[in-house]
Motif scaffolding. Structure first.
Motif, short mmCIF file in Angstrom:
data_model
loop_
_atom_site.label_atom_id
_atom_site.label_comp_id
_atom_site.label_asym_id
_atom_site.label_seq_id
_atom_site.Cartn_x
_atom_site.Cartn_y
_atom_site.Cartn_z
N VAL A 218 -8.64 -5.26 6.02
CA VAL A 218 -9.68 -6.30 5.92
C VAL A 218 -10.33 -6.50 7.29
N SER A 219 -11.62 -6.34 7.32
CA SER A 219 -12.41 -6.45 8.56
C SER A 219 -12.08 -5.38 9.59
N LYS A 220 -11.49 -4.27 9.18
CA LYS A 220 -11.23 -3.16 10.12
C LYS A 220 -12.55 -2.53 10.55
N ASP B 115 -3.42 -4.36 1.96
CA ASP B 115 -3.08 -4.10 3.36
C ASP B 115 -3.95 -5.00 4.25
N PRO B 116 -3.35 -6.02 4.87
CA PRO B 116 -4.18 -6.94 5.67
C PRO B 116 -4.94 -6.22 6.79
N ALA B 117 -4.40 -5.10 7.27
CA ALA B 117 -5.04 -4.38 8.37
C ALA B 117 -6.35 -3.71 7.95
N ARG C 52 0.87 -1.17 0.00
CA ARG C 52 0.00 0.00 0.00
C ARG C 52 0.91 1.23 0.00
#
Lengths: 562, 103
Positions: free
Chosen positions: A306-308, A302-304, A153
């Motif tokens: 997802v579902s934030k 950015d994995p952070a 990102r």
């Protein structure tokens, strides 16, 4: 063996990164850097008039090209002035490398002249930041800063360089490899199959394209998925241009100022696929009531993310271009006629514009006229406010990076320097800036930079002599108590532009705007047109801040909506 | 950072999740980690940090009082350039138990 000082090393490393333009302002703590820059044969320095302008100019280069933009500022006020542009780049994931001068290391912590804790202040608004302690550290910091800014990102990286580090001599054997974008893998195959299965079973899916599609260069793949599965697509503000506005499956922008039909359709979808989008509150409205019936597939690098904010049934972490590419062959072609018909009926019932709203001296009309006259390969920058939302609503964006706008931070004053940056990156193209009188006044000094660089920037001031969106909120949600949002004096913007040496026109009421646009767009060089807009022209539809996207106010045929 | 009376036992580390981080050791790394927690409104009850090996890296233990946001916190911590490794201990960590005996 190479020997040089820290400042010369920085400039050489920037040259090796193929940087050819740097925006900035010199000051006491970065003078060694400027002394070294003066010797560069390949880097052109763009002298701005305020460091915030320099930061946004670098962003303009980055947003228009996809490469990293570079800006310089001195310590203390130079650094604090540039922070807004860095924060803006952080929220919109724009690759910017900012190099600030700092007081000598021996004075750090003593409240020296023009000392601020630039490192400490930029931790929360950068992807990463550095305080350089030894000149030889620059050999890995500078390439790494570019790699970080461009990879995964994207985002801004700040490097704070004390003056003594700039003048310290450093010897080394070998140049480091320039930092470049590191490719990321797609999401894993098992999850891709599960996502494809969910898409194939969906009756009313919607694909939402965010800024990540543009950063990843994934618009062709997005179109591939949309067309194979006949999946209607919406875009966030940052995603505009990733699917041409006139594409038969485009629903335009979603959220606070979306077409009524788009938000209604989203309330009814059974699958929401976010691709490079981060569920910003301006896009989703009240999040618990967003797409209440839908399963969620979230693609993001950015994995952070997802579902934030909204739990994803399937998270696809990875490069969205490759993820989409791998997903497409798993999708069963499906016309989805019922769903598409349902959306078409909504779009016919609630159009974005009306014939009365598209006459030339109304906001939509003048934006559409400029769109008609602007070359296909021209750029559009906006500031922040009513003009920005009107542009996002109706300008027919047809390619990624065509629009430069401040999304996440919503920074008034973004437009002019960003337009200058885009124009420097593509000097043969025309850059139109839609701005407002409020926004323009926040970085108006950069008119000087536009003239000095003699760029094809056409500034269209949609002048309602007020802070229009603030005024609209007071009008709608604060019992019409209009306070501190109307300006009390009339500013002659054409006279001001002329004072900077720029060609400028005041569009008098009743003048032939079409002819004026044709004239201005047909001649090279910077130019400003000031166009009066009625204060009462509001941006509709509007979802009240904090409300569900189903609670829209105004817009065409609003009365038909129960 | 927050502390409340009914959390006293928990704060001693009996069953609060502890994140064990290996980080690059430089003067800004504590700022980066603490700033991340304050900026994103994550609760940290305790922090221990000590250089390891030759001092190139440090080990940090963060006692985290967040159940719902825990996954999110771990993702954000992993994104930090200076964080090399993250290990999760759901039943606490003896570092805090031992510290509790000296405070």
């Amino acid at each position: 063996m190479q020997t040089m000082n820290g400042a010369q090393l920085i400039i050489k490393l920037l040259e090796r990164q193929s940087i050819d333009k740097i925006a900035g302002i010199p000051g006491g703590a970065n003078l060694p850097l400027y002394d070294a820059l003066c010797e560069s044969q390949t880097i052109r320095h763009i002298l701005c008039r305020h460091e915030q302008g320099a930061g946004f100019l670098a962003q303009g280069i980055a947003r228009a090209t996809g490469g990293a933009g570079v800006c310089f500022a001195t310590s203390g006020p130079g650094a604090t002035n540039i922070l807004t542009a860095i924060a803006d780049a952080y929220l919109d994931s724009i690759p910017v490398v900012c190099i600030t001068g700092q007081v000598p290391a021996s004075l750090i912590g003593t409240d020296a002249f023009q000392e601020v804790d630039t490192y400490g202040m930029t931790i929360p608004i950068t992807k990463h930041n550095y305080l350089v302690r030894k000149a030889e550290d620059l050999l890995h910091i500078i390439p790494r800063a570019f790699e970080l800014a461009l990879s995964g990102r994207p985002g801004p990286v700040l490097i704070d360089v004390p003056k003594d580090v700039q003048v310290a001599e450093v010897s080394f054997e070998k140049w480091p490899t320039p930092g470049s974008r590191q490719e990321q893998p797609p999401a894993d195959m098992e999850r891709l199959r599960a996502a494809a299965d969910m898409i194939n079973r969906a009756k009313r899916p919607v694909l939402c394209l965010g800024g990540g599609i543009i950063h990843a260069g994934a618009s062709e793949e997005a179109k591939g998925l949309i067309e194979r599965g006949s999946i209607p697509a919406t875009m966030t503000l940052m995603g505009l241009g990733s699917l041409p506005a006139d594409h038969y499956l485009s629903m335009g922008m979603l959220g606070m100022h979306a077409a009524r039909s788009t938000n209604i359709a989203l309330q009814d979808c059974d699958l929401f696929i976010a691709a490079g989008a981060r569920f910003d509150d301006r896009a989703t409205g009240k999040i618990v009531e967003f797409c209440p019936e839908a399963n969620v597939i979230h693609m993001d690098i950015d994995p952070a993310e997802v579902s934030k904010l909204k739990a994803a049934h399937i998270g696809l972490v990875g490069d969205v271009k490759q993820t989409l590419g791998k997903l497409i062959p798993l999708i069963t072609p499906n016309e989805r006629e019922i769903w598409r018909n349902q959306i078409e009926v909504l779009q016919e019932t609630y159009p974005m514009t009306s014939p009365e709203a598209t006459v030339p001296d109304k906001p939509y009309g003048l934006i559409l006229k400029v769109a008609e006259l602007l070359d296909e390969d021209g750029f559009v920058a906006t500031d922040v406010g009513k003009h920005q939302m009107w542009t996002a609503q109706v300008f027919p964006f047809n390619r990624p990076r065509q629009l430069l706008t401040s999304g996440g931070l919503g920074t008034m004053g973004f437009g002019l320097p960003a337009a200058i940056g885009a124009s420097l990156a593509y000097p043969d193209k025309t850059v139109v800036l839609f701005t407002g009188d409020g926004s323009l006044q926040m970085n108006i000094q950069e008119l000087a930079t536009a003239v000095e660089q003699d760029l094809n920037v056409k500034i269209i001031v949609m002048n309602n002599n007020s802070l229009g969106l603030v005024r609209q909120q007071q009008n709608l949600f604060y019992q019409k108590q209009i306070f501190a949002s109307d300006f009390q004096i009339d500013i002659d913007f054409a006279a001001i532009a002329k004072g900077f040496g720029m060609k400028a026109y005041n569009a008098e009421p009743g003048c032939d705007l079409d002819q004026l646009f044709e004239k201005v767009l047909g001649q090279p060089g910077p130019c400003l047109i000031n166009i009066p807009i009625a204060k009462e022209e509001e941006v509709y539809p509007m979802v009240p801040p904090g409300a569900s996207n189903s609670e829209m106010l105004g817009g065409c045929n609003a009365e038909q909506c129960k | 950072m927050r502390n409340s009376a009914n959390n006293t036992i928990k704060a001693q580390g009996k069953d609060m999740t502890v994140l064990e981080l290996t980080v690059n050791n430089h003067p800004g790394v504590m700022s980066h980690i603490c700033n991340l927690f304050s900026r994103r409104a994550y609760n940290v009850e305790g922090i221990v940090c000590i250089p390891i090996g030759k001092g190139e890296t440090s080990r940090m233990w963060l006692q985290v009082n967040e159940e719902v946001k825990l996954e999110q916190i771990i993702k954000q911590v992993k994104k930090q350039e200076d964080v090399l490794e993250v290990e999760r201990h759901d039943s606490g960590h003896e570092v805090f138990l031992r510290l509790a005996s000296v405070v």
